[in-house]
Design a protein around this motif. Structure first.
Motif, PDB file in Angstrom:
ATOM      1  N   PHE A   1       0.829  -1.198   0.000  1.00 46.17           N
ATOM      2  CA  PHE A   1       0.000   0.000   0.000  1.00 46.17           C
ATOM      3  C   PHE A   1       0.869   1.256   0.000  1.00 46.17           C
ATOM      4  O   PHE A   1       0.640   2.191  -0.761  1.00 46.17           O
ATOM      5  CB  PHE A   1      -0.938  -0.004   1.211  1.00 46.17           C
ATOM      6  N   LEU A   2       1.886   1.295   0.874  1.00 39.20           N
ATOM      7  CA  LEU A   2       2.742   2.479   0.969  1.00 39.20           C
ATOM      8  C   LEU A   2       3.575   2.673  -0.296  1.00 39.20           C
ATOM      9  O   LEU A   2       3.779   3.805  -0.737  1.00 39.20           O
ATOM     10  CB  LEU A   2       3.637   2.383   2.203  1.00 39.20           C
TER      11      LEU A   2
ATOM     12  N   ASN B   1       2.748   1.712  -3.375  1.00 38.44           N
ATOM     13  CA  ASN B   1       1.831   2.183  -4.417  1.00 38.44           C
ATOM     14  C   ASN B   1       1.399   3.622  -4.166  1.00 38.44           C
ATOM     15  O   ASN B   1       1.291   4.417  -5.103  1.00 38.44           O
ATOM     16  CB  ASN B   1       0.605   1.275  -4.498  1.00 38.44           C
ATOM     17  N   ALA B   2       1.151   3.966  -2.903  1.00 39.65           N
ATOM     18  CA  ALA B   2       0.753   5.330  -2.571  1.00 39.65           C
ATOM     19  C   ALA B   2       1.881   6.315  -2.869  1.00 39.65           C
ATOM     20  O   ALA B   2       1.639   7.408  -3.373  1.00 39.65           O
ATOM     21  CB  ALA B   2       0.349   5.424  -1.104  1.00 39.65           C
ATOM     22  N   THR B   3       3.127   5.906  -2.575  1.00 39.00           N
ATOM     23  CA  THR B   3       4.264   6.782  -2.859  1.00 39.00           C
ATOM     24  C   THR B   3       4.377   7.063  -4.350  1.00 39.00           C
ATOM     25  O   THR B   3       4.554   8.216  -4.767  1.00 39.00           O
ATOM     26  CB  THR B   3       5.566   6.141  -2.342  1.00 39.00           C
TER      27      THR B   3
ATOM     28  N   THR C   1       2.003   6.881  -6.616  1.00 36.73           N
ATOM     29  CA  THR C   1       0.854   7.668  -7.058  1.00 36.73           C
ATOM     30  C   THR C   1       0.997   9.125  -6.661  1.00 36.73           C
ATOM     31  O   THR C   1       0.761  10.028  -7.466  1.00 36.73           O
ATOM     32  CB  THR C   1      -0.445   7.089  -6.449  1.00 36.73           C
ATOM     33  N   ILE C   2       1.412   9.383  -5.432  1.00 38.70           N
ATOM     34  CA  ILE C   2       1.561  10.760  -4.966  1.00 38.70           C
ATOM     35  C   ILE C   2       2.691  11.465  -5.716  1.00 38.70           C
ATOM     36  O   ILE C   2       2.585  12.653  -6.033  1.00 38.70           O
ATOM     37  CB  ILE C   2       1.766  10.792  -3.436  1.00 38.70           C
TER      38      ILE C   2
ATOM     39  N   TRP D   1       1.160  12.466  -9.043  1.00 40.80           N
ATOM     40  CA  TRP D   1       0.278  13.622  -8.893  1.00 40.80           C
ATOM     41  C   TRP D   1       1.065  14.890  -8.599  1.00 40.80           C
ATOM     42  O   TRP D   1       0.799  15.944  -9.174  1.00 40.80           O
ATOM     43  CB  TRP D   1      -0.727  13.405  -7.776  1.00 40.80           C
TER      44      TRP D   1
END
Length: 118
Positions: free
Chosen positions: A24-25, A27-29, A31-32, A35
């Protein structure tokens, strides 16, 4: 990989994904960063366009209205920083940040010598 079998339907493979905090972390990194890079590119584009507009307005304006306009330094910074962010996005900010990290590590890696005067 899990598959679904139904009568008359070909086998459809379902993607298997890990549902843990590490994935999760990660993938979130990613994605952020994507963005954030897009936002920086957008602001770079806006700064580049605004710098060009202000440059043209300054060149067209009469000398009597010189006090009300932006200075040459501000115009140059708008064009330079806007162009750098527009072309570099997140990568240029990351490069500058890693240079700061290297400097901090170099400054923090030294030893302190205390001399006493008796």
């Amino acid at each position: 990989m899990t598959t679904i079998n139904e009568a008359g339907v070909h086998t459809i493979p379902l993607p298997s994904a890990a549902w843990d905090i590490g994935s999760f972390l990660e993938n979130a990194t990613g994605t952020i960063q994507g963005w954030g890079g897009s936002v920086l590119i957008l602001f770079g584009c806006i700064g580049l366009i605004w710098g060009g507009v202000v440059l043209l307005l300054k060149l067209i304006a009469s000398p009597q209205k010189e006090q009300q306009q932006a200075g040459w330094g501000k115009i140059a910074l708008l064009i330079l920083v806007g162009g750098a962010l527009f072309t570099g996005g997140f990568n240029i900010v990351q490069t500058v940040g890693s240079g700061g990290q290297q400097t901090i590590e170099e400054l923090g890696g030294g030893s302190v010598i205390i001399s006493t005067w008796d």
